[in-house]
Design a protein around this motif. Structure first.
Motif, PDB file in Angstrom:
ATOM      1  N   THR B 157      62.926  36.687  37.831  1.00  0.00           N
ATOM      2  CA  THR B 157      63.462  36.462  36.103  1.00  0.00           C
ATOM      3  C   THR B 157      63.541  35.207  35.706  1.00  0.00           C
ATOM      4  N   CYS B 158      63.611  33.823  36.592  1.00  0.00           N
ATOM      5  CA  CYS B 158      62.933  32.904  36.467  1.00  0.00           C
ATOM      6  C   CYS B 158      61.696  32.710  36.956  1.00  0.00           C
ATOM      7  N   ALA B 159      60.979  31.961  35.638  1.00  0.00           N
ATOM      8  CA  ALA B 159      59.341  31.616  35.738  1.00  0.00           C
ATOM      9  C   ALA B 159      59.138  30.323  36.507  1.00  0.00           C
ATOM     10  N   LYS B 160      59.651  29.743  37.411  1.00  0.00           N
ATOM     11  CA  LYS B 160      59.790  29.475  38.356  1.00  0.00           C
ATOM     12  C   LYS B 160      59.665  29.647  39.640  1.00  0.00           C
ATOM     13  N   PRO B 166      70.138  26.758  35.322  1.00  0.00           N
ATOM     14  CA  PRO B 166      68.577  26.740  34.920  1.00  0.00           C
ATOM     15  C   PRO B 166      68.087  25.325  34.635  1.00  0.00           C
ATOM     16  N   CYS B 167      66.553  25.296  33.664  1.00  0.00           N
ATOM     17  CA  CYS B 167      65.949  24.088  34.070  1.00  0.00           C
ATOM     18  C   CYS B 167      66.227  23.555  33.383  1.00  0.00           C
ATOM     19  N   GLY B 169      64.105  23.343  30.794  1.00  0.00           N
ATOM     20  CA  GLY B 169      63.313  24.541  29.870  1.00  0.00           C
ATOM     21  C   GLY B 169      64.005  25.619  28.989  1.00  0.00           C
ATOM     22  N   MET B 170      65.449  25.596  29.128  1.00  0.00           N
ATOM     23  CA  MET B 170      66.088  27.067  28.745  1.00  0.00           C
ATOM     24  C   MET B 170      66.737  26.158  27.461  1.00  0.00           C
ATOM     25  N   CYS B 175      63.749  31.233  28.051  1.00  0.00           N
ATOM     26  CA  CYS B 175      62.878  30.620  28.277  1.00  0.00           C
ATOM     27  C   CYS B 175      61.655  29.773  28.095  1.00  0.00           C
ATOM     28  N   CYS B 184      65.959  33.326  29.837  1.00  0.00           N
ATOM     29  CA  CYS B 184      66.604  32.560  31.260  1.00  0.00           C
ATOM     30  C   CYS B 184      67.186  33.530  32.337  1.00  0.00           C
ATOM     31  N   GLY B 185      66.569  33.554  33.321  1.00  0.00           N
ATOM     32  CA  GLY B 185      67.500  34.270  34.801  1.00  0.00           C
ATOM     33  C   GLY B 185      68.085  33.945  35.636  1.00  0.00           C
TER      34      GLY B 185
HETATM   35  S1  SF4 Z   1      63.995  28.375  31.473  1.00  0.00           S
HETATM   36 FE1  SF4 Z   1      65.522  29.935  33.313  1.00  0.00          FE
HETATM   37  S2  SF4 Z   1      63.807  31.320  33.978  1.00  0.00           S
HETATM   38 FE2  SF4 Z   1      62.292  29.749  32.066  1.00  0.00          FE
HETATM   39  S3  SF4 Z   1      61.567  28.573  34.667  1.00  0.00           S
HETATM   40 FE3  SF4 Z   1      64.312  26.928  33.618  1.00  0.00          FE
HETATM   41  S4  SF4 Z   1      65.838  28.356  34.096  1.00  0.00           S
HETATM   42 FE4  SF4 Z   1      63.605  29.368  35.219  1.00  0.00          FE
END
Ligand code: SF4
Ligand code: SF4
Lengths: 309, 223
Positions: B157-160, B166-167, B169-170, B175, B184-185
């Motif tokens: 569920t997290c693209a990375k 979360p990174c 990018g959330m 995400c 965002c997972g």
């Molecule tokens: S925004 Fe959330 S789901 Fe997307 S890469 Fe970052 S931590 Fe993972």
């Protein structure tokens, strides 16, 4: 950084408790660094160090380790080497950390990095073997214990490592707890995403105060209305407040003389950031400011005064 | 669980058959997962029969098989149809990658020069919302974290596939990958752990994943 060993000027200034100002250099897709070197020279007298970005937005640029080394060598300006876990696995990164040390780098900012999918090589394999917290942990193992995975390093690197934080993040609690993990991993400083909202910033900084990691607040003085608007439109998750946009717009429309326009933009930036920073300082929430205004080096001489760095 | 497949472009398949000088074909269509994904089953078999015949290929036989991916099942099918197999140049398989390789493994001893081709792309192990809506929720990482993450998988569920999200990018729970349209997972994990009063698990610093057992060929052998 308390009683810990000091490896860099940035580490030294933070440890002393002096208010820090860091700048940012964004090298591009080029092998010629003359522009970046020029900017580094312009900001060098005013900042403690400058971050060097690592292919932001997943758009490939010249490598940040190489650029950090060249900037230090050519200009004497200390660099904060931004290192993402996006494109190199744990094994590769451990090698890079030793290489970075050998090249004279003494500060790392550990970042996740934007997904390749966002940039100009979307077909590239996303690595993310480590994440921004486990990279911090790896650096600290290499520096403090002189080992990698328990294996001894003959001559270990000596450098500082920090992490990023986003006070704009919603849900905020998740972001705060995440900073707790970075602190546990051994982050020695935090540099934040650009902020404009003072209440949110205070709430966030208070939330992470318990982790006792010195925080440098990310600010983005806006060189022109175009910059302000571009930032508002294209940087996800950060909104430039409407009244600021309106003020900057009126400079563009009402003032025709370019020189005068520049002066007014600069003035407006000082007027906005001065009370902003001094309020946070008075609350003891900041160790310094990280200014991300790229290609806007003329702001530095006065900015240093305005924020009291 | 279903292995989710999608159709390869017809021309891609036809070209590869022509390039390999294939004339006589045995079609094996998966009656389970691929049937559910509408890339196999009875319908898929009929569709491909028509396409291939129109292009001048000879269909010697065509079967829907329940477990193409089960070597035992495939071995049985092959035994029963050995006469037809003697006549063909290739199998065309309407299944996932496992089905294809199951046929390769079960035929290659007796028919070392037998070619096997596939009409589908294999996407992932999928969770089914309804027919036509499948989601990757598990990658089979070999070291399941669901007990620690509120039953939500950070790997898928997290693209990375981060261990400590979360990174940055959330934005507002969404995400950065996919234009802020997918959740965002790590925010999903945060919300779940909060709901079950286990934010202590969210606060935990997790080590990087250990790839020493899963970063290469994998097998489960217990007998
Ligand atoms: S925004 Fe959330 S789901 Fe997307 S890469 Fe970052 S931590 Fe993972
Ligand atoms: S952590 Fe995710 S990928 Fe790994 S086994 Fe569990 S559900 Fe599957």
């Amino acid at each position: 950084m308390g009683e810990k060993k000091i490896y860099s000027k940035l580490g030294e200034v933070i440890a002393k408790g002096d208010f820090v100002l860091t700048g940012e250099l964004e090298p591009e897709k080029t092998c010629d660094l003359s522009h970046t070197i020029q900017e580094a020279k312009e900001m060098a007298p005013y900042v403690v160090a400058a971050n060097v970005t690592d292919s932001p937005l997943g758009i490939v640029t010249i490598n940040s380790m190489a650029v950090s080394h060249i900037i230090q060598k050519e200009t004497g300006l200390e660099c904060v080497w931004q290192l993402t876990v996006r494109d190199v696995n744990k094994l590769g990164i451990a090698g890079m950390i030793m290489g970075g040390h050998a090249l004279g780098l003494r500060n790392i900012l550990s970042l996740t990095g934007d997904h390749p999918n966002m940039g100009d090589m979307p077909e590239s394999k996303p690595v993310f073997d480590l994440d921004s917290a486990t990279l911090i942990k790896l650096v600290r193992e290499m520096v403090d214990k002189g080992s990698i995975n328990g294996h001894e390093i003959e001559h270990p690197p000596t450098l500082h490592v920090g992490g990023a934080a986003n006070p704009n993040a919603d849900p905020m609690e998740a972001e705060i707890l995440k900073i707790g993990r970075k602190a546990e991993a051994g982050a020695e400083f935090i540099q934040t995403q650009v902020v404009y909202d003072i209440d949110r910033t205070i709430e966030f900084l208070k939330g992470i105060q318990k982790y006792k990691v010195p925080v440098m607040l990310g600010i983005f003085p806006m060189k022109s209305y175009g910059m302000a608007k571009g930032f508002d439109m294209f940087v996800p998750g950060v909104d430039v407040p409407k009244d600021i946009l309106a003020k900057w717009k009126s400079v563009k429309t009402d003032i025709t003389d370019k020189k005068e326009q520049k002066n007014v933009y600069d003035q407006l930036n000082y007027e906005f950031f001065k009370p902003f920073i001094s309020e946070l300082k008075s609350k003891n929430l900041l160790a310094g400011v990280h200014c991300m205004a790229v290609h806007y080096t003329r702001i530095f001489p006065k900015l240093v005064e305005v924020i009291g760095a | 669980m279903v292995v989710i497949t999608t159709k390869k472009p017809v021309d891609e398949v036809l070209n590869v058959l022509k390039e390999n000088n294939v004339k006589k074909i045995f079609i094996v269509s998966c009656g389970v997962c691929a049937a559910l994904c509408q890339t196999g089953g009875e319908d898929g078999l009929n569709e491909w029969k028509e396409i291939l015949e129109k292009e001048g290929f000879e269909i010697v036989n065509g079967l829907v098989v329940d477990d193409v991916c089960d070597n035992r099942e495939m071995a049985k099918v092959l035994r029963k149809n050995s006469e037809d197999i003697e006549k063909i140049d290739a199998f065309v398989t309407l299944s996932c990658g496992l089905g294809v390789q199951s046929i390769v493994e079960t035929t290659s001893k007796k028919y070392p020069s037998m070619k096997v081709f596939v009409t589908n792309n294999t996407e992932f192990m999928g969770m089914t919302e309804r027919i036509g809506r499948f989601y990757m929720r598990c990658l089979g990482c070999g070291d399941c974290l669901l007990n620690e993450t509120g039953g939500i998988c950070p790997i898928t569920t997290c693209a990375k596939a981060l261990m400590n999200g979360p990174c940055g990018g959330m934005v507002d729970g969404k995400c950065e990958v996919g234009n802020y349209e997918r959740d965002c997972g790590w925010v999903l994990i945060y919300n779940r752990l909060k709901a079950i009063d286990r934010l202590d698990l969210f606060s935990k610093l997790r080590d990087a994943r250990d790839w020493s057992e899963s970063g290469h060929q994998r097998e489960v052998v217990f007998r």
